[in-house]
Design a protein around this motif. Structure first.
Motif, PDB file in Angstrom:
ATOM      1  N   LEU A 199       0.862  -1.183   0.000  1.00 29.66           N
ATOM      2  CA  LEU A 199       0.000   0.000   0.000  1.00 29.66           C
ATOM      3  C   LEU A 199       0.898   1.232   0.000  1.00 29.66           C
ATOM      4  CD1 LEU A 199      -2.698   1.514   0.279  1.00 29.66           C
ATOM      5  CD2 LEU A 199      -2.467   1.274   2.774  1.00 29.66           C
ATOM      6  N   ILE A 200       0.676   2.125  -0.965  1.00 26.71           N
ATOM      7  CA  ILE A 200       1.459   3.355  -1.063  1.00 26.71           C
ATOM      8  C   ILE A 200       0.521   4.535  -0.848  1.00 26.71           C
ATOM      9  CG2 ILE A 200       2.998   4.742  -2.491  1.00 26.71           C
ATOM     10  CD1 ILE A 200       3.637   2.203  -4.076  1.00 26.71           C
ATOM     11  N   LEU A 201       0.778   5.281   0.217  1.00 22.08           N
ATOM     12  CA  LEU A 201      -0.091   6.393   0.611  1.00 22.08           C
ATOM     13  C   LEU A 201       0.543   7.727   0.248  1.00 22.08           C
ATOM     14  CD1 LEU A 201      -1.056   5.058   4.147  1.00 22.08           C
ATOM     15  CD2 LEU A 201      -2.544   5.105   2.138  1.00 22.08           C
ATOM     16  N   ALA A 210       6.168  10.533  -6.810  1.00 25.85           N
ATOM     17  CA  ALA A 210       7.047   9.556  -6.165  1.00 25.85           C
ATOM     18  C   ALA A 210       6.295   8.261  -5.882  1.00 25.85           C
ATOM     19  CB  ALA A 210       7.624  10.135  -4.876  1.00 25.85           C
ATOM     20  N   ALA A 211       5.047   8.385  -5.432  1.00 28.18           N
ATOM     21  CA  ALA A 211       4.226   7.208  -5.147  1.00 28.18           C
ATOM     22  C   ALA A 211       3.971   6.402  -6.423  1.00 28.18           C
ATOM     23  CB  ALA A 211       2.900   7.643  -4.521  1.00 28.18           C
ATOM     24  N   LYS A 212       3.680   7.100  -7.510  1.00 31.64           N
ATOM     25  CA  LYS A 212       3.420   6.407  -8.782  1.00 31.64           C
ATOM     26  C   LYS A 212       4.686   5.750  -9.323  1.00 31.64           C
ATOM     27  CE  LYS A 212      -0.421   9.470  -9.921  1.00 31.64           C
ATOM     28  NZ  LYS A 212      -0.871  10.645 -10.736  1.00 31.64           N
ATOM     29  N   ALA A 213       5.825   6.379  -9.108  1.00 29.17           N
ATOM     30  CA  ALA A 213       7.094   5.788  -9.535  1.00 29.17           C
ATOM     31  C   ALA A 213       7.349   4.468  -8.808  1.00 29.17           C
ATOM     32  CB  ALA A 213       8.240   6.762  -9.281  1.00 29.17           C
ATOM     33  N   LEU A 214       7.077   4.451  -7.514  1.00 31.67           N
ATOM     34  CA  LEU A 214       7.253   3.220  -6.746  1.00 31.67           C
ATOM     35  C   LEU A 214       6.244   2.155  -7.160  1.00 31.67           C
ATOM     36  CD1 LEU A 214       8.051   4.412  -3.119  1.00 31.67           C
ATOM     37  CD2 LEU A 214       9.474   3.005  -4.588  1.00 31.67           C
ATOM     38  N   SER A 215       5.000   2.579  -7.400  1.00 36.93           N
ATOM     39  CA  SER A 215       3.979   1.630  -7.870  1.00 36.93           C
ATOM     40  C   SER A 215       4.422   0.962  -9.151  1.00 36.93           C
ATOM     41  CB  SER A 215       2.652   2.364  -8.111  1.00 36.93           C
ATOM     42  OG  SER A 215       2.139   2.912  -6.927  1.00 36.93           O
ATOM     43  N   GLU A 216       4.925   1.766 -10.087  1.00 39.84           N
ATOM     44  CA  GLU A 216       5.394   1.248 -11.367  1.00 39.84           C
ATOM     45  C   GLU A 216       6.519   0.231 -11.159  1.00 39.84           C
ATOM     46  OE1 GLU A 216       6.729   3.557 -15.329  1.00 39.84           O
ATOM     47  OE2 GLU A 216       8.201   3.634 -13.701  1.00 39.84           O
ATOM     48  N   CYS A 217       7.491   0.572 -10.331  1.00 40.18           N
ATOM     49  CA  CYS A 217       8.643  -0.300 -10.089  1.00 40.18           C
ATOM     50  C   CYS A 217       8.213  -1.621  -9.461  1.00 40.18           C
ATOM     51  CB  CYS A 217       9.644   0.421  -9.195  1.00 40.18           C
ATOM     52  SG  CYS A 217      11.135  -0.533  -8.846  1.00 40.18           S
ATOM     53  N   ILE A 218       7.346  -1.553  -8.469  1.00 44.16           N
ATOM     54  CA  ILE A 218       6.881  -2.760  -7.782  1.00 44.16           C
ATOM     55  C   ILE A 218       6.160  -3.691  -8.750  1.00 44.16           C
ATOM     56  CG2 ILE A 218       5.238  -3.590  -6.040  1.00 44.16           C
ATOM     57  CD1 ILE A 218       5.956  -0.925  -4.487  1.00 44.16           C
ATOM     58  N   VAL A 251      11.880   8.020  -9.144  1.00 40.83           N
ATOM     59  CA  VAL A 251      11.292   8.585 -10.366  1.00 40.83           C
ATOM     60  C   VAL A 251      10.890   7.426 -11.274  1.00 40.83           C
ATOM     61  CG1 VAL A 251      12.665  10.696 -10.230  1.00 40.83           C
ATOM     62  CG2 VAL A 251      13.526   8.770 -11.571  1.00 40.83           C
ATOM     63  N   ARG A 252       9.970   7.703 -12.171  1.00 41.87           N
ATOM     64  CA  ARG A 252       9.493   6.662 -13.079  1.00 41.87           C
ATOM     65  C   ARG A 252      10.585   6.219 -14.058  1.00 41.87           C
ATOM     66  NH1 ARG A 252       5.744   8.595 -16.374  1.00 41.87           N
ATOM     67  NH2 ARG A 252       5.820  10.754 -15.648  1.00 41.87           N
ATOM     68  N   ALA A 265      16.645   5.023  -7.332  1.00 44.06           N
ATOM     69  CA  ALA A 265      15.997   5.106  -6.011  1.00 44.06           C
ATOM     70  C   ALA A 265      14.780   4.191  -5.914  1.00 44.06           C
ATOM     71  CB  ALA A 265      15.591   6.553  -5.718  1.00 44.06           C
ATOM     72  N   ALA A 266      13.987   4.118  -6.965  1.00 43.51           N
ATOM     73  CA  ALA A 266      12.782   3.279  -6.925  1.00 43.51           C
ATOM     74  C   ALA A 266      13.166   1.810  -6.757  1.00 43.51           C
ATOM     75  CB  ALA A 266      11.964   3.484  -8.196  1.00 43.51           C
ATOM     76  N   ASP A 267      14.168   1.367  -7.504  1.00 45.14           N
ATOM     77  CA  ASP A 267      14.577  -0.037  -7.432  1.00 45.14           C
ATOM     78  C   ASP A 267      15.175  -0.381  -6.068  1.00 45.14           C
ATOM     79  OD1 ASP A 267      14.656  -2.438  -9.133  1.00 45.14           O
ATOM     80  OD2 ASP A 267      16.813  -2.360  -8.774  1.00 45.14           O
ATOM     81  N   ARG A 268      15.982   0.519  -5.513  1.00 42.88           N
ATOM     82  CA  ARG A 268      16.582   0.260  -4.195  1.00 42.88           C
ATOM     83  C   ARG A 268      15.508   0.246  -3.106  1.00 42.88           C
ATOM     84  NH1 ARG A 268      21.814   3.776  -3.020  1.00 42.88           N
ATOM     85  NH2 ARG A 268      22.108   2.119  -1.466  1.00 42.88           N
ATOM     86  N   THR A 269      14.502   1.107  -3.248  1.00 38.13           N
ATOM     87  CA  THR A 269      13.407   1.116  -2.271  1.00 38.13           C
ATOM     88  C   THR A 269      12.596  -0.164  -2.384  1.00 38.13           C
ATOM     89  OG1 THR A 269      13.302   3.538  -2.415  1.00 38.13           O
ATOM     90  CG2 THR A 269      11.408   2.413  -1.437  1.00 38.13           C
TER      91      THR A 269
END
Length: 369
Positions: A4-6, A17-25, A179-180, A357-361
């Motif tokens: 869950l990304i809030l 930033a939230a959408k970038a993480l969603s995409e990566c996941i 970032v995306r 950053a997205a991949d490391r997170t």
């Protein structure tokens, strides 16, 4: 893994930033849900909170800075603020939502849900681990009263600032701002110009107004238009600001060397096609540009965290900053025509701003699940 990304609808940076993480996941084959935290209270509440924030920032920036300074003074790891107690009121709704959807881990790219999650943890009502993602190059007020399991921060040089505010250093992960994927891809300028229908041999000035505007942008475009040469081109991206779009179209729509855009999904391509970017120092847009390797001219910041962003970038040679239109335009022309200056900035950006950053997170989330 189900994540869950809030976020919260106060400016677009947190959402980006939230959408970038969603995409990566999702690219890694796991599940991710992005949620505007205030929607738990209803669409009207989300609209009021987001609208009120944007209105104050746009129309009363000095008052916003006054509130920011007060927040900075009262913010402490030893006591809770009114901000914390206001967000704690959404604890019951958030707990119910989390339980209904069975998440494995939670990410927050905004302070407000971090406060609510901290409240739930204090009552032993949250079993999931929480990762907070900071989207500005400073520790904004009230982060220190939250209790997340980890904090992803933009740069290693900010560790002392965050730890001095009271956040344990072992919780700090200097991965950068997510970032995306489109922004971390190699920059192919000629191909991007074809995609964006930009003349092949033109030089491009890109102006991004941000979700909250960019000062007196129509005056800026008028001044820049008087200075550019025959083979130079201006692109203005207004985002969701429809009023600004219509104003600029009325004034500049007839010029063949000016393009006015509203909301677009192709910002990365327009950055690829550009030679210089004008933008206020928002954490996300600035990071996206630096990851892309675009020379940046920072315009006047929204007082507060954007002032800190500007200082961080300009002192490291990652951007050039000025509050005056004349100086901004002069600096952009120097970057456009001086390959050494342009390459020096790009080298500094590549050295200082992480692209992954997205991949490391994501890997951190997998590890703590």
């Amino acid at each position: 893994m189900k994540v869950l990304i809030l976020s919260c609808n106060t400016g677009e940076g947190h959402n980006s930033a939230a959408k970038a993480l969603s995409e990566c996941i999702r690219l890694h084959g796991d599940e991710a849900e992005f949620l505007d935290f205030m929607l738990l209270k209803g669409r009207r509440t989300s609209k009021i909170v987001g609208g009120s924030y944007v209105s104050v920032v746009k129309h009363a920036p000095r008052f916003f800075y006054f509130l920011y300074k007060i927040g900075d003074k009262i913010s402490s790891s030893k006591r809770k603020s009114p901000v914390y107690y206001a967000n704690a009121l959404l604890g019951k709704r958030l707990k119910k939502y989390i339980d209904e959807h069975h998440y494995d881990v939670i990410v927050t790219t905004h302070l407000f849900p971090a406060e609510t999650l901290t409240y739930l943890k204090s009552k032993n009502r949250l079993k999931q681990k929480v990762v907070a993602v900071a989207t500005d190059y400073t520790c904004i007020p009230f982060w220190e009263e939250t209790n997340c399991d980890y904090y992803v921060i933009p740069h290693k040089d900010l560790k002392d600032e965050f730890s001095q505010k009271g956040i344990p250093s072992h919780k700090l992960k200097a991965y950068g701002i997510p970032v995306r994927q489109a922004f971390s891809q190699p920059r192919l300028q000629d191909e991007a110009k074809k995609i964006c229908s930009i003349p092949e041999h033109s030089h491009v000035y890109l102006i991004m107004s941000g979700s909250m505007g960019f000062g007196k942008i129509q005056l800026f475009v008028a001044q820049l238009l008087r200075k550019i040469e025959k083979n130079e081109y201006i692109i203005v991206i207004c985002g969701n600001n429809k009023k600004l779009y219509h104003i600029l179209m009325k004034e500049f729509g007839r010029f063949s060397n000016v393009r006015i855009l509203g909301y677009t999904e192709h910002i990365a391509s327009y950055m690829d096609a550009s030679d210089v970017l004008f933008t206020k120092p928002g954490g996300l847009t600035t990071t996206e540009a630096a990851v892309k390797g675009i020379p940046i001219i920072h315009t006047a910041p929204i007082p507060g965290c954007e002032s800190k962003n500007l200082a961080f970038f300009s002192v490291r040679g990652l951007s050039i900053a000025s509050s005056k239109f004349y100086n901004q335009i002069k600096a952009s022309q120097n970057l456009l025509r001086n390959e050494d200056a342009k390459n020096n900035m790009r080298t500094a950006q590549a050295k200082e701003i992480p692209k992954n950053a997205a991949d490391r997170t994501y890997k951190l989330l997998r590890r703590i699940c």
